[in-house]
Design an enzyme around this catalytic site. Structure first.
Site, mmCIF file in Angstrom:
data_model
loop_
_atom_site.group_PDB
_atom_site.id
_atom_site.type_symbol
_atom_site.label_atom_id
_atom_site.label_comp_id
_atom_site.label_asym_id
_atom_site.label_seq_id
_atom_site.Cartn_x
_atom_site.Cartn_y
_atom_site.Cartn_z
ATOM 1 N N ALA A 152 28.124 -5.366 17.404
ATOM 2 C CA ALA A 152 27.719 -5.672 18.782
ATOM 3 C C ALA A 152 28.188 -7.070 19.172
ATOM 4 C CB ALA A 152 26.202 -5.597 18.901
ATOM 5 N N GLY A 163 27.276 -2.567 14.400
ATOM 6 C CA GLY A 163 27.654 -1.497 15.321
ATOM 7 C C GLY A 163 29.011 -0.900 14.981
ATOM 8 N N GLU A 187 28.281 1.595 12.462
ATOM 9 C CA GLU A 187 27.547 2.684 13.120
ATOM 10 C C GLU A 187 28.510 3.597 13.892
ATOM 11 O OE1 GLU A 187 24.646 -0.118 14.881
ATOM 12 O OE2 GLU A 187 23.127 1.229 14.061
ATOM 13 N N GLU A 210 22.546 -6.634 10.486
ATOM 14 C CA GLU A 210 21.599 -6.932 11.577
ATOM 15 C C GLU A 210 20.353 -7.662 11.113
ATOM 16 O OE1 GLU A 210 23.358 -4.214 11.258
ATOM 17 O OE2 GLU A 210 24.028 -3.521 13.224
#
Ligand code: NAD
Length: 700
Positions: free
Chosen positions: A65, A105, A108, A128
Site C-alpha cells: 500500500a 498489499g 496480497e 503491516e
C-alpha cells in the site's frame, strides 16, 4: 498501448500483460489500483485474450500500500473489495509474475492471482504489523489457504520477509534466475489446460490437518515477551484464526474489523509516524545532491575498549578493513580477543559460519604506532572520556593522517568543537556517537561541530547505512540529544526515591510504560560509577540542588557501583542479573530525605510517569529550540533506537503529541509550583512547549 502511466496494458498473442510501473517500489497507489482494474476489465472484454499476466518492470513486484494515502482516507478503488476481488474472480486465468519482492498489499495481490511465478532469490512478506496494523486486503485469509497455518502465523505476526523457496504451495514455478521468468511464463501458460477450473485461493479449504486449535493461544503465549505492550500482533493472530474458522467472505469481514481496530489505536499512529520519522532522519539540509562524498575504504579506531571493539566490528561486518590503535600491546590483544569472542559466540548460535568469523577477523589489524594510520579514510576515536586525552589523540592524528581523512570522536559528552580545535583541520572533525553495545545498537548520533564540512557530514550519514546504522544528525551540546535528555529522567528517578518511591516501584512503572527496563536496573547495568563521574565533572550544573542524585552518590562512595560488583540500587546473586530489592537503599533515601527536609510520601504510578517522562519531553523542546535537533521526529528516532523507548508510542515527542502538549505543560507547571526550589529549578516549561500549546500545535 499504454493506458495508465502506472500500469501498462498490452496484448501479445492470447496473453494480456498488466505491467506495473510506479517507482521506486510499485506502491499500490490509486493510479496502480485503477490501472489494474481497467486492465482486468479490458482483458475480459477482449475475445482475443485467454490469459492475464500481472507483473512489474522495476526491481519490485510491489512494496504494498501507499501508506501516505492512509492519511488522506482516499482508498477507492478499494484494494481488497474492488481490485483483488476483480483479479480473483476473473474468468480468465491470472498469473502473477514476480521479478522482485512482494510485500504487504503486493503479496496480497499475488495471493489473489490464480498462479504465481518467481525466481529463487526472491522474498515476500507481510510487514503491516510493523505499522501497528495487519494485512487488510485478504492476506490473513488467503495465506493460510496456501501454506501451513503455523507458517502463515509466523509471517503475519513477525512481519519478516520469507524466502520464496520456503513457501511450498504458493508458487507454481520458481526459476533459477530472474532472466528466465519470461520464458518460464510462456512455457507455463502453454501447458495450462484451457478447460481446467480456475484455482481461486478463496475457494481453497484451510488444511485442518496442518494445525491444532491450541496453536493460536500457544503462538500468543510464545510472543508475549517480545510483543509486550503491542496491540497489532495479537489481532494478527485473531485474523489468521478467523481464516481457519470462517468461510472466506466472513473471514474477510472479520479481517476488516480487526484491521480497523488496529488502525484506530494510538499505536498505529505512533508506528506509522515512526516509519516516516526513520526515513526523514536521512533528509538533512546541511548538504544537497551536489555535495560530494568522500570514499571510506579504510578505517582506524583509536582505543580497543568496550566501544572501540564494537565500532570496529561494524566495519568488519560490512567488509571494510579496520586498524585498531592502542597505547599498549596487551590492551590491543585484549581488545581483539574480546571481538573474536563475540564472533565465536555468534557462530556457536549458528548465526555466523566459522569461515565468516575468520574473514571478519582478517579485516581487523592492531597497532600501537600512529604512523600506521597515514592512509586511512576515517578515524574514530574511542579512548577515555577525558578532554586532555582526546585532544592529545587528535593532535597526533592531525600530524599523521592524510589530507581529507575524516577525524571522528565517539565522545558521549565532551565538546566536539574543543576536540576539533586540537587539529589544524576542524572542517574534517565530526562526532560519531555510537551506543553500547556498539555492534548491536542501531542508533548513530552524527554530531556536527561548528566547522564540520558538509561533505564530511554527508559522507558520515551515508557511511552509517553501509554499517547498518540509523543515523541522526545532531548539534553540539552536553550529551548531544540522547544523553542530554536522559539526564532529566535519571535525575527524576533519583529524586522520586528521596520523596518515597522505591527503585522497584519506579522500575516497574517504567517497564510497564514500555521501556525494556527501568532507570535503576539500567543504572546498575551500566555501572553507577559512570553517572557519578559525569556528575563530578558537572558541578556547576547541579550545585544549586543539594538533593541531586544524592542516594546514587552515596551508593558509589560505598562501592556499590552496580551489577558488576553484585550491588548497586539493587542486590545481585553471583551469576544472576535479576535485581533483588534492598531495604538498606531505601533507608539511605529516608535518611537523606530527612537531612534535606524532604517529606516522604506515597507516590502514584501516574506521578512516576509524569516525573520521569515529561521533563524528558521538555528537554526535547529546548533541544529543538536551540537547533540541536532539526526536527521532533529525529528525537523520536534517537529514543526508540538508542534507549528502547517503545516504538508503539512513537518516541517521546510523538507520545507528547498523542497525549496533548497541554497535558505535558500543565503537569510541568504543577510540579514547578508544588516541588519548592526543586520544582522551580527543574520544571521550567520550555518556551517552545508553551508556544505550541498557545497555538494549538504539536511537535510533529
Ligand atoms: P573503555 O575504557 O572501555 O575503553 C577505552 C580504551 O581506550 C581503553 O582500551 C584504553 O586502553 C584506550 N585508550 C585510552 N587512552 C588512549 C590513547 N591515548 N590512545 C589509544 N588508546 C587509548 O571506554 P569505552 O566505554 O569504550 O568509552 C570510550 C569512549 O566512548 C568514551 O569517550 C566514552 O564516553 C564513549 N562512549 C561510551 C559508551 C559506553 O556506554 N561505554 C557509549 C557511547 C560513547
Amino acid at each position: 498501448m499504454t493506458d495508465s502511466a502506472a500500469v501498462a496494458y498490452s496484448v501479445n498473442q492470447s496473453v494480456a500483460s498488466l505491467v506495473m510501473h510506479n517507482p521506486p517500489v510499485n506502491a499500490l497507489g490509486k493510479a496502480v489500483r485503477v490501472g489494474l482494474i481497467d486492465g482486468i476489465e479490458k482483458a475480459l472484454a477482449d475475445d482475443a485474450v485467454s490469459y492475464i499476466v500481472i507483473t512489474s518492470d522495476i526491481g519490485f513486484f510491489s512494496g504494498g500500500a501507499d501508506i501516505s494515502e492512509f492519511a488522506t482516507g482516499d482508498i477507492e478503488p478499494n484494494l481488497s473489495t474492488k481490485v483483488l476481488h476483480a483479479v480473483e474472480q476473473s474468468t480468465k486465468p491470472v498469473i502473477a509474475v514476480l521479478p522482485g519482492p512482494a510485500f504487504g498489499g503486493g503479496l496480497e495481490l499475488a495471493l489473489a492471482c490464480h498462479y504465481r511465478i518467481t525466481h529463487k532469490a526472491n522474498k515476500v512478506g507481510l510487514p503491516e504489523v510493523n505499522l501497528g496494523i495487519l494485512p487488510g486486503a485478504g492476506g490473513t485469509q488467503r495465506l493460510p489457504r496456501l501454506v501451513p497455518v503455523a507458517q502463515a502465523l509466523e509471517m503475519v505476526v513477525s512481519g519478516k520477509p520469507t524466502a520464496v523457496t520456503k513457501l511450498n504451495g504458493v508458487f507454481s514455478v520458481i526459476t533459477e534466475t530472474p532472466e528466465q521468468l519470461q520464458s518460464a511464463t510462456i512455457e507455463f501458460i502453454g501447458q495450462l489446460d484451457p478447460g481446467a477450473t480456475i484455482p481461486r485461493t478463496c475457494e481453497i479449504e484451510v488444511d485442518s490437518s496442518s494445525f491444532d486449535s491450541a496453536i493460536f493461544d500457544q503462538f500468543a503465549a510464545g510472543i508475549a515477551k517480545q510483543a509486550r505492550g503491542f496491540f497489532a500482533p495479537f489481532n494478527c493472530i485473531k485474523a489468521v484464526q478467523a481464516a481457519t474458522e470462517l468461510p472466506f467472505e466472513q473471514g474477510l469481514t472479520r479481517e476488516g474489523e480487526l484491521f480497523m481496530e488496529c488502525m484506530n489505536t494510538p499505536q498505529a499512529r505512533a508506528q506509522q509516524h515512526f516509519f516516516f520519522a526513520e526515513r526523514a532522519a536521512g533528509h538533512v539540509t546541511d548538504y544537497d545532491k551536489q555535495t560530494p562524498v568522500r570514499e571510506i575504504s579504510k578505517v582506524a579506531v583509536i582505543g580497543a575498549g568496550t566501544m572501540g571493539g564494537g565500532i570496529a566490528m561494524n566495519f568488519a561486518n560490512a567488509g571494510i578493513p579496520v586498524t585498531m590503535l592502542e597505547m599498549k600491546q596487551e590492551a590491543l590483544e585484549k581488545g581483539l580477543s574480546v571481538i573474536r569472542g563475540n564472533y565465536e559466540r555468534t557462530a556457536k548460535k549458528g548465526k555466523l559460519t566459522q569461515e565468516a568469523v575468520e574473514q571478519r577477523m582478517s579485516l581487523l589489524t592492531g597497532t600501537t604506532d600512529y604512523e600506521d594510520l597515514a592512509d586511512v579514510d576515517l578515524v574514530i576515536e574511542a579512548v577515555f572520556e577525558k578532554m586532555d586525552v582526546k585532544k592529545a589523540v587528535f593532535s597526533r592524528l592531525d600530524e599523521v593522517c592524510k589530507q581529507g581523512a575524516i577525524l571522528a570522536t565517539n565522545t558521549s559528552t565532551l565538546d566536539v568543537n574543543e576536540i576539533a580545535s586540537a587539529t589544524s583541520r576542524p572542517q574534517d572533525v565530526i562526532g560519531l556517537h555510537f551506543f553500547s553495545p556498539a555492534n548491536v545498537m542501531k542508533l548513530l548520533e552524527v554530531v556536527k561541530a561548528a566547522e564540520t564540512a558538509p561533505d564530511v557530514i554527508k559522507t558520515c550519514m551515508q557511511m552509517a547505512k553501509k554499517i547498518r546504522k540509523v543515523a541522526v544528525l545532531v548539534g553540539v551540546c552536553f550529551g548531544f540529544v540522547g544523553n542530554r535528555m536522559i539526564e532529566t529522567y535519571g535525575r527524576e528517578a533519583n529524586r522520586l526515591m528521596l520523596e518515597g518511591a522505591t527503585p522497584q516501584q519506579v522500575d516497574k512503572v517504567i517497564y510497564d510504560f514500555g521501556l525494556p527496563m527501568g532507570p535503576f536496573t539500567m543504572g546498575d547495568m551500566a555501572g553507577l560509577d559512570i553517572g557519578y563521574f559525569v556528575r563530578q565533572s558537572r558541578k556547576a550544573f547541579i550545585e544549586h540542588d543539594p538533593s541531586y542524585c544524592v542516594v546514587a552518590d552515596k551508593l558509589v562512595e560505598d562501592g556499590r557501583v552496580g551489577l558488576k560488583v553484585g550491588k548497586g540500587a539493587y542486590l545481585y546473586e553471583a551469576g544472576n542479573r535479576a535485581p533483588i530489592p534492598d531495604e538498606s537503599v531505601m533507608a539511605i533515601a529516608k535518611q537523606e530525605a530527612e537531612r534535606l527536609g524532604i517529606q516522604q510520601r506515597e507516590i502514584s504510578e501516574q506521578e512516576i510517569v509524569e516525573r520521569c517522562i515529561y521533563p524528558l519531553i521538555n528537554e526535547g523542546a529546548l533541544i529543538l529550540e536551540e537547533g540541536i535537533a532539526a526536527k521532533a521526529s529525529d528525537i523520536d528516532v534517537i529514543y526508540v533506537y538508542g534507549y528502547g523507548f517503545p516504538v508503539y508510542r512513537g518516541g517521546p515527542m510523538k507520545y507528547a503529541d498523542e497525549i496533548g502538549l497541554a497535558t505535558v505543560l500543565d503537569a510541568m507547571q504543577k510540579y514547578h509550583d508544588e516541588l519548592g526550589d526543586y520544582g522551580k529549578a527543574w520544571f521550567k516549561p520550555a518556551p517552545l512547549l508553551k508556544q505550541l500549546v498557545e497555538q494549538g500545535k504539536s511537535f510533529n
